[in-house]
Design a protein around this motif. Structure first.
Motif, PDB file in Angstrom:
ATOM      1  N   ALA A 296       0.765  -1.242   0.102  1.00 12.95           N
ATOM      2  CA  ALA A 296       0.067   0.076  -0.169  1.00 12.95           C
ATOM      3  C   ALA A 296       0.858   1.361   0.252  1.00 12.95           C
ATOM      4  CB  ALA A 296      -0.964   0.123   1.029  1.00 12.95           C
ATOM      5  N   VAL A 297       2.105   1.146   0.848  1.00  8.27           N
ATOM      6  CA  VAL A 297       2.886   2.231   0.693  1.00  8.27           C
ATOM      7  C   VAL A 297       3.547   2.521  -0.742  1.00  8.27           C
ATOM      8  CG1 VAL A 297       5.382   2.936   1.422  1.00  8.27           C
ATOM      9  CG2 VAL A 297       3.606   1.901   3.005  1.00  8.27           C
ATOM     10  N   GLU A 298       3.796   1.757  -1.443  1.00  8.26           N
ATOM     11  CA  GLU A 298       4.291   1.774  -2.575  1.00  8.26           C
ATOM     12  C   GLU A 298       3.387   2.226  -3.712  1.00  8.26           C
ATOM     13  OE1 GLU A 298       5.993  -1.998  -3.640  1.00  8.26           O
ATOM     14  OE2 GLU A 298       7.740  -1.619  -2.270  1.00  8.26           O
ATOM     15  N   ALA A 299       1.893   1.831  -3.689  1.00  4.86           N
ATOM     16  CA  ALA A 299       1.048   2.065  -4.455  1.00  4.86           C
ATOM     17  C   ALA A 299       0.593   3.845  -4.107  1.00  4.86           C
ATOM     18  CB  ALA A 299      -0.256   1.360  -4.071  1.00  4.86           C
ATOM     19  N   ALA A 300       0.533   4.039  -2.832  1.00  3.28           N
ATOM     20  CA  ALA A 300       0.348   5.377  -2.600  1.00  3.28           C
ATOM     21  C   ALA A 300       1.531   6.447  -3.014  1.00  3.28           C
ATOM     22  CB  ALA A 300       0.171   5.610  -1.028  1.00  3.28           C
ATOM     23  N   ALA A 301       2.703   6.035  -3.024  1.00  6.63           N
ATOM     24  CA  ALA A 301       3.895   6.863  -3.617  1.00  6.63           C
ATOM     25  C   ALA A 301       3.542   7.107  -4.935  1.00  6.63           C
ATOM     26  CB  ALA A 301       5.063   5.962  -3.301  1.00  6.63           C
ATOM     27  N   GLU A 302       3.038   5.921  -5.811  1.00  3.36           N
ATOM     28  CA  GLU A 302       3.028   5.876  -7.071  1.00  3.36           C
ATOM     29  C   GLU A 302       1.944   6.810  -7.517  1.00  3.36           C
ATOM     30  OE1 GLU A 302       1.837   2.857 -10.998  1.00  3.36           O
ATOM     31  OE2 GLU A 302       2.593   2.183  -8.921  1.00  3.36           O
ATOM     32  N   ILE A 303       0.959   6.886  -6.711  1.00  2.25           N
ATOM     33  CA  ILE A 303      -0.384   7.935  -7.143  1.00  2.25           C
ATOM     34  C   ILE A 303       0.255   9.297  -6.793  1.00  2.25           C
ATOM     35  CG2 ILE A 303      -2.534   8.658  -6.221  1.00  2.25           C
ATOM     36  CD1 ILE A 303      -3.219   5.709  -5.783  1.00  2.25           C
TER      37      ILE A 303
END
Length: 396
Positions: A296-303
């Motif tokens: 989820a951290v990586e998905a949030a960083a991508e967004i």
């Protein structure tokens, strides 16, 4: 650091030029971006700010009901329903400042549903005198805080399940459709810039490593002396630990299952159990915090990277480092500790609910004729207590 997004230049560092005298600075949040901290500091310093030509027109730290009414949003679960009169009172206070500089702050402005609503808000607050300020933080830091805040408003979904709904299950509107309206930051900035004009929108990327940075930015924009704004301790606004949030989440399940009135949730749970627990208990180093899984951290960083890129093309002024919005924080060290509620924390929560119930005594109630308390089921007793509290609340 200031980035002038109207020109293709390398960001430059330097002193900020204050906004023109008579500006009405409208801080729209969104949630979990330092709003409570700055609102507390502004409210505490309102008399001193006035001596420097800057007014804080609201009579409370956060005019939440007024802004909810302006945005046609319901109040928090069980709270008094916002009305147009709340908004009109705030407008009267703003207009009373005349030609002086003023500042209005509420994260609920970010919930404005459409351009028409935003246009009405901007026009009623002063039209071209309004300068919109948006404060941003990385999504990875916002998500755990926002989840536990939703739990404090009745949410029953666990954190990882909630993350999957927000990040992996389109259209990403359940269980909290307000999340992406607030925190799809590029679209938020775009909506307000489209109405107010990009030249009257400033975006501040908050750097959590610089504890006083946001205060100094407000001082610079408002032309206030350095260090006039200071943090105000607010234990009632602290985030819940994982154990506290899970306790409340399970209480929410029982509350919903019993079909109890929402007014009681506001009175006994939010402003009773939770408020007293926050004020009386300070989390220690051994308390387990809410931890976001790495996916989820990586998905949030991508967004975050996508949002920063889009904001950079809108012609608005950006203060701070936009790359912070896409930074992937270092994973926390794994701990074997389990989230456990300490007995004293549970006691304070229970006491808070009892104290809230006692603050709304019931008069003229008939005594039971056929059964004693000990002959009555706990579920029935709870319903009787809630019914009596509700009658008292309605009379008040």
């Amino acid at each position: 650091m200031e980035t002038d997004c109207t020109r293709d230049e390398v960001p430059v560092t330097g002193a900020l030029t204050p906004l023109p005298a008579g500006t009405r600075l409208l801080h729209i949040g969104p949630h979990k971006t330092g709003t409570t901290s700055i609102q507390g500091a502004l409210f505490a310093a309102k008399e001193e700010m006035a001596r420097h030509g800057v007014d804080f027109p609201a009579t409370t730290r956060h005019p939440m009901e007024a802004v909810l009414a302006a945005c046609a949003r319901p109040g928090m679960m069980g709270n008094t329903e916002p009305t147009e009169r709340h908004w009109e009172r705030l407008l009267d206070q703003v207009h009373a400042t005349g030609g002086r500089t003023s500042v209005i702050s509420s994260e609920f402005f970010a919930d404005a549903p459409d351009d028409e609503t935003i246009g009405r808000i901007v026009e009623q607050l002063g039209g071209d005198r309004v300068h919109v300020l948006v404060t941003l933080r990385p999504l990875a830091r916002i998500m755990p805080s926002q989840w536990q805040q939703y739990v404090q408003n009745g949410l029953r979904m666990g954190y990882e399940d909630w993350l999957r709904h927000m990040l992996k299950k389109p259209p990403y509107e359940k269980p909290n459709p307000s999340f992406w309206r607030r925190h799809r930051h590029d679209r938020l900035v775009e909506r307000w810039a489209r109405v107010a004009g990009p030249e009257r929108v400033t975006v501040v990327v908050v750097d959590d490593r610089d504890k006083g940075g946001l205060m100094r930015t407000f001082e610079a924009l408002l032309g206030l002396p350095a260090d006039l704004l200071q943090p105000v301790p607010d234990t009632a606004n602290r985030s819940l630990t994982l154990a506290e949030t899970e306790m409340l989440r399970n209480l929410n399940k029982e509350f919903r299952a019993s079909e109890l009135p929402e007014e009681l949730y506001s009175q006994l749970v939010r402003y009773g159990a939770v408020m007293h627990m926050k004020n009386a208990c300070t989390p220690g180093p051994d308390d387990v915090k809410i931890s976001t899984p790495q996916w989820a951290v990586e998905a949030a960083a991508e967004i975050g990277a996508e949002m920063a890129g889009r904001i950079g093309t809108m012609g608005v002024r950006v203060l701070g480092d936009p790359t912070l919005l896409s930074a992937v924080p270092k994973p926390p060290e794994r701990t074997a500790a389990k989230p456990v509620i300490a007995p004293e924390v549970a006691a304070h929560a229970l006491y808070g609910a009892l104290a809230a119930a006692a603050a709304a005594p019931i008069r003229h109630t008939a005594s039971a004729k056929t059964r004693t308390v000990h002959q009555t089921s706990s579920k029935e007793l709870v319903k009787v207590l809630c019914h009596r509290c509700l009658k008292r609340l309605r009379r008040r």
